[in-house]
Design a protein around this motif. Sequence first.
Motif, PDB file in Angstrom:
ATOM      1  N   SER A 149       0.857  -1.193   0.000  1.00  0.00           N
ATOM      2  CA  SER A 149       0.000   0.000   0.000  1.00  0.00           C
ATOM      3  C   SER A 149       0.885   1.232   0.000  1.00  0.00           C
ATOM      4  O   SER A 149       2.028   1.199   0.490  1.00  0.00           O
ATOM      5  CB  SER A 149      -0.915   0.005   1.221  1.00  0.00           C
ATOM      6  OG  SER A 149      -0.144   0.009   2.411  1.00  0.00           O
ATOM      7  N   PRO A 150       0.408   2.334  -0.551  1.00  0.00           N
ATOM      8  CA  PRO A 150       1.213   3.552  -0.567  1.00  0.00           C
ATOM      9  C   PRO A 150       1.394   4.099   0.845  1.00  0.00           C
ATOM     10  O   PRO A 150       0.639   3.799   1.764  1.00  0.00           O
ATOM     11  CB  PRO A 150       0.396   4.499  -1.450  1.00  0.00           C
ATOM     12  CG  PRO A 150      -1.003   4.019  -1.319  1.00  0.00           C
ATOM     13  CD  PRO A 150      -0.920   2.539  -1.163  1.00  0.00           C
ATOM     14  N   SER A 151       2.397   4.907   0.992  1.00  0.00           N
ATOM     15  CA  SER A 151       2.671   5.507   2.292  1.00  0.00           C
ATOM     16  C   SER A 151       1.607   6.536   2.638  1.00  0.00           C
ATOM     17  O   SER A 151       0.871   7.016   1.774  1.00  0.00           O
ATOM     18  CB  SER A 151       4.051   6.169   2.284  1.00  0.00           C
ATOM     19  OG  SER A 151       4.064   7.248   1.357  1.00  0.00           O
ATOM     20  N   ARG A 199      -8.861   6.252   4.133  1.00  0.00           N
ATOM     21  CA  ARG A 199      -8.325   6.701   2.850  1.00  0.00           C
ATOM     22  C   ARG A 199      -8.722   5.706   1.758  1.00  0.00           C
ATOM     23  O   ARG A 199      -9.044   4.551   2.042  1.00  0.00           O
ATOM     24  CB  ARG A 199      -6.820   6.878   2.908  1.00  0.00           C
ATOM     25  CG  ARG A 199      -6.028   5.598   3.179  1.00  0.00           C
ATOM     26  CD  ARG A 199      -4.545   5.869   3.115  1.00  0.00           C
ATOM     27  NE  ARG A 199      -3.753   4.643   3.332  1.00  0.00           N
ATOM     28  CZ  ARG A 199      -2.453   4.580   3.114  1.00  0.00           C
ATOM     29  NH1 ARG A 199      -1.783   5.656   2.679  1.00  0.00           N
ATOM     30  NH2 ARG A 199      -1.777   3.451   3.321  1.00  0.00           N
ATOM     31  N   TYR A 210      -7.666   4.453  -2.373  1.00  0.00           N
ATOM     32  CA  TYR A 210      -6.674   4.511  -3.449  1.00  0.00           C
ATOM     33  C   TYR A 210      -6.833   3.275  -4.321  1.00  0.00           C
ATOM     34  O   TYR A 210      -7.576   2.350  -4.008  1.00  0.00           O
ATOM     35  CB  TYR A 210      -5.253   4.601  -2.898  1.00  0.00           C
ATOM     36  CG  TYR A 210      -4.883   3.493  -1.933  1.00  0.00           C
ATOM     37  CD1 TYR A 210      -4.359   2.283  -2.397  1.00  0.00           C
ATOM     38  CD2 TYR A 210      -5.058   3.650  -0.563  1.00  0.00           C
ATOM     39  CE1 TYR A 210      -4.021   1.267  -1.513  1.00  0.00           C
ATOM     40  CE2 TYR A 210      -4.727   2.641   0.325  1.00  0.00           C
ATOM     41  CZ  TYR A 210      -4.208   1.442  -0.162  1.00  0.00           C
ATOM     42  OH  TYR A 210      -3.890   0.439   0.708  1.00  0.00           O
ATOM     43  N   ALA A 245       2.157   9.438   3.502  1.00  0.00           N
ATOM     44  CA  ALA A 245       2.533  10.720   2.888  1.00  0.00           C
ATOM     45  C   ALA A 245       1.971  10.832   1.474  1.00  0.00           C
ATOM     46  O   ALA A 245       1.588  11.916   1.025  1.00  0.00           O
ATOM     47  CB  ALA A 245       4.052  10.867   2.883  1.00  0.00           C
ATOM     48  N   GLU A 246       1.944   9.706   0.753  1.00  0.00           N
ATOM     49  CA  GLU A 246       1.423   9.722  -0.623  1.00  0.00           C
ATOM     50  C   GLU A 246      -0.102   9.812  -0.626  1.00  0.00           C
ATOM     51  O   GLU A 246      -0.687  10.589  -1.402  1.00  0.00           O
ATOM     52  CB  GLU A 246       1.865   8.458  -1.358  1.00  0.00           C
ATOM     53  CG  GLU A 246       3.370   8.393  -1.591  1.00  0.00           C
ATOM     54  CD  GLU A 246       3.806   7.079  -2.211  1.00  0.00           C
ATOM     55  OE1 GLU A 246       4.921   7.016  -2.741  1.00  0.00           O
ATOM     56  OE2 GLU A 246       3.016   6.107  -2.172  1.00  0.00           O
ATOM     57  N   VAL A 247      -0.743   9.015   0.225  1.00  0.00           N
ATOM     58  CA  VAL A 247      -2.213   9.043   0.314  1.00  0.00           C
ATOM     59  C   VAL A 247      -2.569   9.186   1.786  1.00  0.00           C
ATOM     60  O   VAL A 247      -2.641   8.200   2.527  1.00  0.00           O
ATOM     61  CB  VAL A 247      -2.840   7.762  -0.265  1.00  0.00           C
ATOM     62  CG1 VAL A 247      -4.364   7.859  -0.205  1.00  0.00           C
ATOM     63  CG2 VAL A 247      -2.380   7.511  -1.692  1.00  0.00           C
ATOM     64  N   PRO A 248      -2.775  10.399   2.251  1.00  0.00           N
ATOM     65  CA  PRO A 248      -3.038  10.605   3.683  1.00  0.00           C
ATOM     66  C   PRO A 248      -4.453  10.171   4.069  1.00  0.00           C
ATOM     67  O   PRO A 248      -5.347  10.075   3.219  1.00  0.00           O
ATOM     68  CB  PRO A 248      -2.853  12.105   3.849  1.00  0.00           C
ATOM     69  CG  PRO A 248      -3.164  12.677   2.516  1.00  0.00           C
ATOM     70  CD  PRO A 248      -2.717  11.668   1.504  1.00  0.00           C
ATOM     71  N   THR A 261      -4.661   0.263  -6.682  1.00  0.00           N
ATOM     72  CA  THR A 261      -3.374  -0.421  -6.797  1.00  0.00           C
ATOM     73  C   THR A 261      -3.551  -1.643  -7.683  1.00  0.00           C
ATOM     74  O   THR A 261      -4.666  -1.956  -8.118  1.00  0.00           O
ATOM     75  CB  THR A 261      -2.853  -0.829  -5.405  1.00  0.00           C
ATOM     76  OG1 THR A 261      -1.529  -1.359  -5.536  1.00  0.00           O
ATOM     77  CG2 THR A 261      -3.758  -1.877  -4.768  1.00  0.00           C
TER      78      THR A 261
END
Length: 458
Positions: free
Chosen positions: A110-112, A124, A126, A114-117, A128
């Motif tokens: 999963s993105p950090s 959140r 997103y 910081a990338e997806v708050p 992937t």
Amino acid sequence: MRFWLRSLTFRVVAFSTVWAILTLVIIFTLITTLYRQTSERGFESLLSAHLFNLIGSVGISDAGNLTGSPDLGDLRFSQPKSGWYWSVEPASPGVSGTLRSFSLTQSIPSPSVAEVPFNSAFQRKYTTKGLNGEELEVFESEFVLDAKNRAARFRVMGNRSELETEIATFQRRLLTYLSMFGVGMIAINAIAIVLGLQPLRRVRNALAMVREGTARRLDGRFPTEIEPLANETNALIENNKRIVERSRTQVGNLAHSLKTPLAVLLNEGRALGDARGQLIVDQAASMQKQVEHYLQRARMAAQRDSVVYRTPVGQLVQRLGRVVQKLNAQIAVSWTLPTEEVIFAGEREDLEEILGNLLENAAKWAKSKVAIVVSPALQAADGMELFAIAIEDDGPGIPADKAREALKRGKRLDETKPGTGLGLAIVADLVNEYGGELALEQSAMGGLRAVVRLRSLQ
């Protein structure tokens, strides 16, 4: 192409077709957009419900281990690599263990943050890549499990590729149905327009019949919108007829008023008997000939562009040929006619005048034979159909440089032959009045070949 552009039917059908296509494109765009929005909202609502169900099904032991056996009620979470997954992972110190759906055989990164708050609700969303390369929509949330503030990260992943496939399938079906509906609508619209404009074709055909002389007026019942046009056209035809009749009456009155004075002059000239009397006779005969000619031209001008008459050519040629044969026993007169009857678009008297003058001229100069050839109608460059009559003889003919001079009024190339020199000029004027052509050529028989081309009717 210009004909189609000038066609009212083509323009109306083309405009309605373009409008129908544009309307169907707008409808297709609106429906697919609404369907996509609805499908995406339903997809996200499903993932959100699964996420809350997952959160409610997981707990934590005193030792800090994640516990629970979540059942989200969807078999796709039990099928390996189905594209539908869920996982629960530690999100704070003191929490251990990991829970996964049977479909998730390996971890999906999963993105950090910081990338997806996370939002204010600690959630959140997103996208992937899944285990089979499919696109996944991920709903993720961090949730505190007990009073010790121990938290876990919950993730529910749905196969977005399936959603896109369903949307694409719906778009194809919708496009197929709309295309079928559009083709049917355009066909029905075109048929309705063609049928709606049918009365105009009836008016056109009726006018063609009037022009060709097979009808005197526009007959039949017309729609309310076209009936005034038909009535005005009939009124115009009747007015033209009145003009023709009035002109003929005036021509007849003039001929009658001149007939007696000319007859008196001829009788007086013959009574004198000397050279002066012969001069009076000649001049009076010339006057009589020219009066007849100009009266005929007046009648022609009055009837031109009005109702067209129909005159069968073959019968008239045979009759005139027999008359010339009887009057000139020493000359053999032959005629050749086409298999199909040729119809002259004019009055019988005018065609008799044309052929009579040409035959009289041919018989006067022929040595032993005169030939008449009628050619079938052919379409000219301006779209009119013209037939040709060629009259030739075996006489001396006319030199090419003298042909134009022979058509001048009163011009005689040989003063030893009787005549007034008006015959060919009268023919030229009559042919010109009918919009035809007259040509004087060298005949294969050795003499003159006069070719007349006149308008024909079907």
